[in-house]
Design a protein around this motif. Structure first.
Motif, PDB file in Angstrom:
ATOM      1  N   ARG A 164      -4.991  -9.945  -3.252  1.00  0.00           N
ATOM      2  CA  ARG A 164      -6.565 -10.403  -3.285  1.00  0.00           C
ATOM      3  C   ARG A 164      -6.393 -11.646  -4.000  1.00  0.00           C
ATOM      4  N   LEU A 165      -5.102 -12.007  -4.678  1.00  0.00           N
ATOM      5  CA  LEU A 165      -5.392 -13.370  -5.514  1.00  0.00           C
ATOM      6  C   LEU A 165      -4.401 -14.298  -4.779  1.00  0.00           C
ATOM      7  N   SER A 196       0.771  -1.253  -0.052  1.00  0.00           N
ATOM      8  CA  SER A 196       0.019   0.024   0.002  1.00  0.00           C
ATOM      9  C   SER A 196       0.974   1.176  -0.031  1.00  0.00           C
ATOM     10  N   LEU A 225      -0.699  -5.252  -4.833  1.00  0.00           N
ATOM     11  CA  LEU A 225      -2.028  -5.076  -3.817  1.00  0.00           C
ATOM     12  C   LEU A 225      -3.084  -5.914  -4.526  1.00  0.00           C
ATOM     13  N   LYS A 226      -2.781  -6.000  -5.793  1.00  0.00           N
ATOM     14  CA  LYS A 226      -3.678  -7.210  -6.606  1.00  0.00           C
ATOM     15  C   LYS A 226      -3.257  -8.535  -6.254  1.00  0.00           C
ATOM     16  N   ALA A 227      -2.001  -8.696  -6.186  1.00  0.00           N
ATOM     17  CA  ALA A 227      -1.602 -10.102  -5.823  1.00  0.00           C
ATOM     18  C   ALA A 227      -2.137 -10.508  -4.494  1.00  0.00           C
ATOM     19  N   GLU A 229       1.561  -1.506  -6.692  1.00  0.00           N
ATOM     20  CA  GLU A 229       0.150  -1.776  -7.147  1.00  0.00           C
ATOM     21  C   GLU A 229      -0.165  -3.082  -7.492  1.00  0.00           C
ATOM     22  N   GLY A 230       0.899  -3.836  -8.029  1.00  0.00           N
ATOM     23  CA  GLY A 230       0.926  -5.246  -8.319  1.00  0.00           C
ATOM     24  C   GLY A 230       0.693  -6.104  -7.024  1.00  0.00           C
ATOM     25  N   CYS A 259       1.020 -13.441  -3.096  1.00  0.00           N
ATOM     26  CA  CYS A 259       2.018 -12.523  -2.532  1.00  0.00           C
ATOM     27  C   CYS A 259       3.448 -13.382  -2.660  1.00  0.00           C
ATOM     28  N   GLU A 261      -2.235 -11.851 -13.398  1.00  0.00           N
ATOM     29  CA  GLU A 261      -3.196 -12.758 -13.027  1.00  0.00           C
ATOM     30  C   GLU A 261      -3.082 -14.357 -13.764  1.00  0.00           C
ATOM     31  N   ASP A 288      -0.394  -8.084 -17.427  1.00  0.00           N
ATOM     32  CA  ASP A 288      -1.377  -8.601 -16.317  1.00  0.00           C
ATOM     33  C   ASP A 288      -0.868  -9.811 -15.648  1.00  0.00           C
ATOM     34  N   THR A 305       6.287  -5.142 -15.670  1.00  0.00           N
ATOM     35  CA  THR A 305       4.950  -4.779 -14.911  1.00  0.00           C
ATOM     36  C   THR A 305       3.884  -4.305 -15.752  1.00  0.00           C
TER      37      THR A 305
END
Ligand code: HBI
Ligand code: FE
Length: 276
Positions: free
Chosen positions: A166-167, A107, A162-164, A159-160, A170, A257, A255, A252
């Protein structure tokens, strides 16, 4: 609510630093007046010793950026550095009591805030310390935050992250950070050089990473790097090499995901496992 310290990597060592003074985002005020003359002397001696090692081993971009840190003799006030850093790349340093959980870390990076541990190692830890202290962060990480390409990569990494988070990816993304920002090597016109903060701030690992025949050195590839485990309390046995910071920034742009989904099904590599 007092925040809980992070346990970094696999080490079960008790966290250092006083987390009771941290806010909910894990930042705290830098207690600059609390530094002793011994602390400033430790910082100055570490700084001088690393500067002697840089020629022929450190990335030219790092050598060019280091003077902008503007803090050689004494531990600086982070606000003084922020004057220059914010003007250069819109980054700012924030003090933290030590290692912080990944989500808090990501963050801060996503907001172009770099967390700098505000304590320094004891004189008897001069040779080696596992946890990052203020010298590791200021000398190792901050100079390249003045480099526009790296500065943008670091925010995109946050930023990546924060997405990681959620997925549940990490660990894979942490490996990318470890093998680039912390322990990355770069091939420059003059030859192989180190740009990773964990190397640049380490008297022993800087020559080892660039010159020793012991470790393997592989081209950076998201697939291999994200599957490669690392150890936090010994020299690396695998290093990943880039050809330029543009390469990091380009990575970076994609995507991650679908990459995470594909890599989850593949076996991991041990830190010393040979082969691409
Ligand atoms: N906390 N203060 C601090 N500094 C770091 O470099 C750091 C951290 N927490 C987690 C972390 N690095 C790594 O796990 C990253 O890969 C996320
Ligand atoms: Fe670090």
């Amino acid at each position: 609510m007092a925040v809980q310290p992070a346990v970094y990597g696999a080490s079960e060592r008790p966290p250092r630093g006083d987390y009771t003074r941290a806010a909910d985002d894990y930042t705290c005020a830098q207690n600059w007046a609390a530094y002793t003359e011994e602390d400033h002397d430790t910082y100055h001696r570490l700084y001088l010793r690393q500067c002697e090692q840089l020629p022929g081993l450190a990335s030219e971009a790092f050598v060019a950026a280091l003077p902008q840190l503007g803090a050689k003799e004494r531990i600086p006030r982070f606000d003084d550095i922020n004057e220059r850093l914010y003007r250069a790349t819109r980054w700012q340093l924030v003090a933290v009591p030590g290692l912080i959980p990944e989500l808090a870390f990501f963050s801060l990076l996503a907001a172009r805030k770099f967390p700098v541990t505000d304590w320094i190692r004891r004189p008897e830890e001069f040779e080696y310390i596992v946890e990052p202290d203020v010298f590791h962060d200021l000398f190792g990480h901050v100079p390249l935050l003045f480099n526009p390409m790296l500065a943008d990569y670091m925010q995109r990494y946050g930023e990546g992250g924060l997405k990681a988070a959620r997925l549940g990816a990490c660990e894979m993304l942490a490996r990318l950070y470890w093998y680039t920002i912390e322990f990355g090597l770069i091939r420059e016109a003059a030859g192989l050089r180190a740009y990773g903060a964990g190397i640049l701030s380490s008297h022993g690992e800087l020559p080892y990473s660039v010159q020793s025949p012991a470790p393997q050195r592989l081209p950076l590839s998201l697939e291999r790097t994200m599957r490669t485990r690392y150890k936090i309390d010994s020299y690396q046995q695998t290093y990943f090499v880039i050809d330029g910071f543009e390469q990091l920034f380009q990575l970076t742009a994609q995507d991650f995901e679908p990459l995470y989904a594909r890599l989850r099904g593949l076996p991991e590599f041990a830190a010393d496992e040979r082969g691409a």
